[in-house]
Design a protein around this motif. Structure first.
Motif, PDB file in Angstrom:
ATOM      1  N   LEU A   1       6.921   5.162  -7.925  1.00 32.13           N
ATOM      2  CA  LEU A   1       7.840   6.405  -8.072  1.00 32.13           C
ATOM      3  C   LEU A   1       7.533   7.286  -6.775  1.00 32.13           C
ATOM      4  O   LEU A   1       6.559   7.362  -5.887  1.00 32.13           O
ATOM      5  N   PRO A   2       8.726   7.866  -6.385  1.00 32.75           N
ATOM      6  CA  PRO A   2       8.479   8.943  -5.314  1.00 32.75           C
ATOM      7  C   PRO A   2       7.300   9.791  -5.372  1.00 32.75           C
ATOM      8  O   PRO A   2       6.922  10.112  -4.410  1.00 32.75           O
ATOM      9  N   ALA A   3       6.943  10.333  -6.532  1.00 36.33           N
ATOM     10  CA  ALA A   3       6.030  11.161  -6.742  1.00 36.33           C
ATOM     11  C   ALA A   3       4.536  10.713  -6.238  1.00 36.33           C
ATOM     12  O   ALA A   3       3.505  11.271  -6.092  1.00 36.33           O
ATOM     13  N   GLU A   4       4.892   9.281  -6.537  1.00 37.57           N
ATOM     14  CA  GLU A   4       3.336   8.537  -6.017  1.00 37.57           C
ATOM     15  C   GLU A   4       3.449   7.917  -4.532  1.00 37.57           C
ATOM     16  O   GLU A   4       2.085   7.382  -4.385  1.00 37.57           O
ATOM     17  N   TYR A   5       4.239   8.092  -3.787  1.00 35.85           N
ATOM     18  CA  TYR A   5       4.206   7.780  -2.499  1.00 35.85           C
ATOM     19  C   TYR A   5       2.960   8.231  -1.714  1.00 35.85           C
ATOM     20  O   TYR A   5       2.075   7.532  -0.902  1.00 35.85           O
ATOM     21  N   VAL A   6       2.695   9.616  -1.378  1.00 38.84           N
ATOM     22  CA  VAL A   6       1.509  10.087  -1.057  1.00 38.84           C
ATOM     23  C   VAL A   6       0.338   9.496  -1.412  1.00 38.84           C
ATOM     24  O   VAL A   6      -0.755   9.260  -0.812  1.00 38.84           O
ATOM     25  N   GLN A   7       0.331   9.806  -2.531  1.00 42.15           N
ATOM     26  CA  GLN A   7      -0.925   9.223  -3.620  1.00 42.15           C
ATOM     27  C   GLN A   7      -1.489   7.682  -3.102  1.00 42.15           C
ATOM     28  O   GLN A   7      -2.690   7.730  -3.004  1.00 42.15           O
ATOM     29  N   TYR A   8      -0.500   6.937  -2.968  1.00 43.85           N
ATOM     30  CA  TYR A   8      -1.000   5.573  -2.407  1.00 43.85           C
ATOM     31  C   TYR A   8      -0.980   5.343  -1.267  1.00 43.85           C
ATOM     32  O   TYR A   8      -1.344   4.048  -0.910  1.00 43.85           O
ATOM     33  N   GLY A   9      -0.657   6.301  -0.465  1.00 40.43           N
ATOM     34  CA  GLY A   9      -0.964   5.886   1.015  1.00 40.43           C
ATOM     35  C   GLY A   9       0.477   5.758   2.030  1.00 40.43           C
ATOM     36  O   GLY A   9       0.241   5.737   3.341  1.00 40.43           O
ATOM     37  N   LEU A  10       1.387   6.210   1.281  1.00 39.35           N
ATOM     38  CA  LEU A  10       2.840   6.264   2.370  1.00 39.35           C
ATOM     39  C   LEU A  10       2.865   7.931   2.539  1.00 39.35           C
ATOM     40  O   LEU A  10       2.272   8.702   2.007  1.00 39.35           O
ATOM     41  N   THR A  11       3.784   8.061   3.463  1.00 44.78           N
ATOM     42  CA  THR A  11       4.038   9.377   4.179  1.00 44.78           C
ATOM     43  C   THR A  11       4.994   9.896   3.352  1.00 44.78           C
ATOM     44  O   THR A  11       5.908   9.286   2.652  1.00 44.78           O
ATOM     45  N   ALA A  12       5.149  11.230   3.222  1.00 38.54           N
ATOM     46  CA  ALA A  12       6.158  12.006   2.421  1.00 38.54           C
ATOM     47  C   ALA A  12       7.442  11.844   2.879  1.00 38.54           C
ATOM     48  O   ALA A  12       8.272  11.901   2.109  1.00 38.54           O
ATOM     49  N   GLU A  13       7.583  11.458   4.123  1.00 38.66           N
ATOM     50  CA  GLU A  13       9.012  10.996   4.620  1.00 38.66           C
ATOM     51  C   GLU A  13       9.553   9.565   4.334  1.00 38.66           C
ATOM     52  O   GLU A  13      10.741   9.302   4.649  1.00 38.66           O
ATOM     53  N   THR A  14       8.708   8.670   3.636  1.00 31.56           N
ATOM     54  CA  THR A  14       9.238   7.439   3.217  1.00 31.56           C
ATOM     55  C   THR A  14      10.423   7.577   2.315  1.00 31.56           C
ATOM     56  O   THR A  14      10.461   8.422   1.411  1.00 31.56           O
ATOM     57  N   THR A  15      11.346   6.784   2.586  1.00 30.49           N
ATOM     58  CA  THR A  15      12.437   6.977   1.878  1.00 30.49           C
ATOM     59  C   THR A  15      12.790   5.705   0.852  1.00 30.49           C
ATOM     60  O   THR A  15      11.760   4.895   0.949  1.00 30.49           O
ATOM     61  N   ASP A  16      13.312   5.920  -0.374  1.00 26.57           N
ATOM     62  CA  ASP A  16      13.301   5.276  -1.326  1.00 26.57           C
ATOM     63  C   ASP A  16      13.603   3.605  -0.856  1.00 26.57           C
ATOM     64  O   ASP A  16      13.253   2.719  -1.481  1.00 26.57           O
ATOM     65  N   ASP A  17      14.461   3.478  -0.065  1.00 29.42           N
ATOM     66  CA  ASP A  17      14.873   2.310   0.149  1.00 29.42           C
ATOM     67  C   ASP A  17      13.845   1.374   0.603  1.00 29.42           C
ATOM     68  O   ASP A  17      13.823  -0.076   0.452  1.00 29.42           O
ATOM     69  N   TRP A  18      12.771   1.646   1.407  1.00 25.81           N
ATOM     70  CA  TRP A  18      11.582   0.956   1.750  1.00 25.81           C
ATOM     71  C   TRP A  18      10.937   0.428   0.415  1.00 25.81           C
ATOM     72  O   TRP A  18      10.525  -0.783   0.329  1.00 25.81           O
ATOM     73  N   VAL A  19      10.688   1.228  -0.575  1.00 29.34           N
ATOM     74  CA  VAL A  19      10.177   0.792  -1.824  1.00 29.34           C
ATOM     75  C   VAL A  19      11.073  -0.249  -2.637  1.00 29.34           C
ATOM     76  O   VAL A  19      10.448  -0.980  -3.095  1.00 29.34           O
ATOM     77  N   THR A  20      12.227   0.125  -2.526  1.00 31.38           N
ATOM     78  CA  THR A  20      13.226  -0.993  -3.271  1.00 31.38           C
ATOM     79  C   THR A  20      13.120  -2.192  -2.619  1.00 31.38           C
ATOM     80  O   THR A  20      13.156  -3.314  -3.291  1.00 31.38           O
ATOM     81  N   MET A  21      13.053  -2.321  -1.286  1.00 36.14           N
ATOM     82  CA  MET A  21      12.998  -3.514  -0.674  1.00 36.14           C
ATOM     83  C   MET A  21      11.651  -4.287  -0.840  1.00 36.14           C
ATOM     84  O   MET A  21      11.812  -5.432  -1.191  1.00 36.14           O
ATOM     85  N   ALA A  22      10.482  -3.626  -1.001  1.00 35.12           N
ATOM     86  CA  ALA A  22       9.099  -3.974  -1.285  1.00 35.12           C
ATOM     87  C   ALA A  22       9.202  -4.660  -2.565  1.00 35.12           C
ATOM     88  O   ALA A  22       8.676  -5.804  -2.907  1.00 35.12           O
ATOM     89  N   SER A  23       9.942  -3.681  -3.380  1.00 34.14           N
ATOM     90  CA  SER A  23       9.905  -4.291  -5.011  1.00 34.14           C
ATOM     91  C   SER A  23      10.725  -5.619  -5.148  1.00 34.14           C
ATOM     92  O   SER A  23      10.201  -6.504  -6.007  1.00 34.14           O
ATOM     93  N   ALA A  24      11.698  -5.637  -4.488  1.00 31.36           N
ATOM     94  CA  ALA A  24      12.606  -6.918  -4.441  1.00 31.36           C
ATOM     95  C   ALA A  24      11.883  -8.149  -3.869  1.00 31.36           C
ATOM     96  O   ALA A  24      11.713  -9.158  -4.382  1.00 31.36           O
ATOM     97  N   LEU A  25      11.198  -7.954  -2.902  1.00 31.95           N
ATOM     98  CA  LEU A  25      10.352  -8.910  -2.270  1.00 31.95           C
ATOM     99  C   LEU A  25       9.143  -9.283  -3.117  1.00 31.95           C
ATOM    100  O   LEU A  25       8.924 -10.643  -3.314  1.00 31.95           O
ATOM    101  N   MET A  26       8.627  -8.552  -3.866  1.00 31.05           N
ATOM    102  CA  MET A  26       7.602  -8.964  -5.020  1.00 31.05           C
ATOM    103  C   MET A  26       8.068  -9.695  -5.942  1.00 31.05           C
ATOM    104  O   MET A  26       7.613 -10.847  -6.325  1.00 31.05           O
ATOM    105  N   GLU A  27       9.415  -9.410  -6.377  1.00 29.77           N
ATOM    106  CA  GLU A  27       9.879 -10.270  -7.460  1.00 29.77           C
ATOM    107  C   GLU A  27      10.396 -11.336  -6.999  1.00 29.77           C
ATOM    108  O   GLU A  27      10.097 -12.528  -7.820  1.00 29.77           O
ATOM    109  N   ALA A  28      10.738 -11.661  -5.819  1.00 25.21           N
ATOM    110  CA  ALA A  28      11.231 -13.001  -5.304  1.00 25.21           C
ATOM    111  C   ALA A  28      10.048 -13.874  -4.995  1.00 25.21           C
ATOM    112  O   ALA A  28       9.986 -15.008  -5.348  1.00 25.21           O
ATOM    113  N   HIS A  29       9.002 -13.347  -4.637  1.00 27.66           N
ATOM    114  CA  HIS A  29       7.588 -13.960  -4.586  1.00 27.66           C
ATOM    115  C   HIS A  29       7.088 -14.472  -5.754  1.00 27.66           C
ATOM    116  O   HIS A  29       6.405 -15.749  -5.905  1.00 27.66           O
TER     117      HIS A  29
END
Length: 207
Positions: free
Chosen positions: A5-33
């Protein structure tokens, strides 16, 4: 869907400027893997051939999880006596009895409560009928996936984002991630650490 979730970005080590498309991309790759449409609770249908002399089968998707309001992860089970393959007819007389008491190749519904389920390994043990004859084909409808996203999946998602941001060819200013680019770099983005975190959710027996 995004597994962070966007509210968890900083908590888990991402910067506050991280946009949602990075997480969407990572999530899609995890599903494919993991070779599954979603890591969350999803319904699957698998048809399996049972080994001659055995009444067990192992489902491809784990962990098993009942859908909301359901009592069990098993939704439905169908069985049949398909024509034995070469080398599977251990007792020809019993096979002839099986064919006499059933329409050859027809499916029958089996009470899911009669199937023994090992929740940890997703192994099913099927009962024999009153003739003591084994089924050799089963079709199982069941639900599997995560009810809530665990820390391991969230950490894996963050690691993929960091790997992507550290890859020069991907670290570009764009409103969205390019799909072909993701596929090209997926091998390096899903590193050994990410693979270890996602190992419990990778589908087996497929491909």
């Amino acid at each position: 869907m995004g597994y962070l979730l966007p509210a968890e970005y900083v908590q888990y080590g991402l910067t506050a400027e991280t946009t949602d498309d990075w997480v969407t991309m990572a999530s899609a790759l995890m599903e494919a893997h993991c070779r599954r449409p979603s890591l969350m609770v999803t319904e699957y249908v698998e048809r399996m051939r049972l080994t001659a002399g055995a009444q067990t089968a192992r489902l491809s998707y784990r962990p098993l999880a009942a859908a909301v309001g359901a009592a069990s992860a098993l939704v439905g089970v169908r069985v049949r006596y398909a024509r034995p393959r070469r080398g599977e007819m251990a007792d020809p007389l019993r096979e002839q009895i099986a064919w006499a008491f059933s329409v050859p190749g027809s499916w029958s519904a089996l009470d899911v409560a009669s199937v023994d389920v090992n929740e940890t390994t997703a192994e099913l043990t099927f009962p024999r009928n009153f003739l003591g004859i084994d089924y050799n084909d089963v079709e199982v409808t069941y639900t599997s996936g995560l009810v809530t996203v665990p820390d391991a999946v969230k950490v894996a998602c963050v690691q993929i984002v960091k790997n992507a941001q550290a890859t020069p060819a991907m670290n570009v200013k764009s409103s969205r991630m390019d799909t072909m680019q993701m596929q090209y770099f997926s091998g390096s983005l899903i590193d050994v650490q990410v693979q270890a975190l996602l190992r419990p959710y990778v589908a087996e027996r497929l491909g």
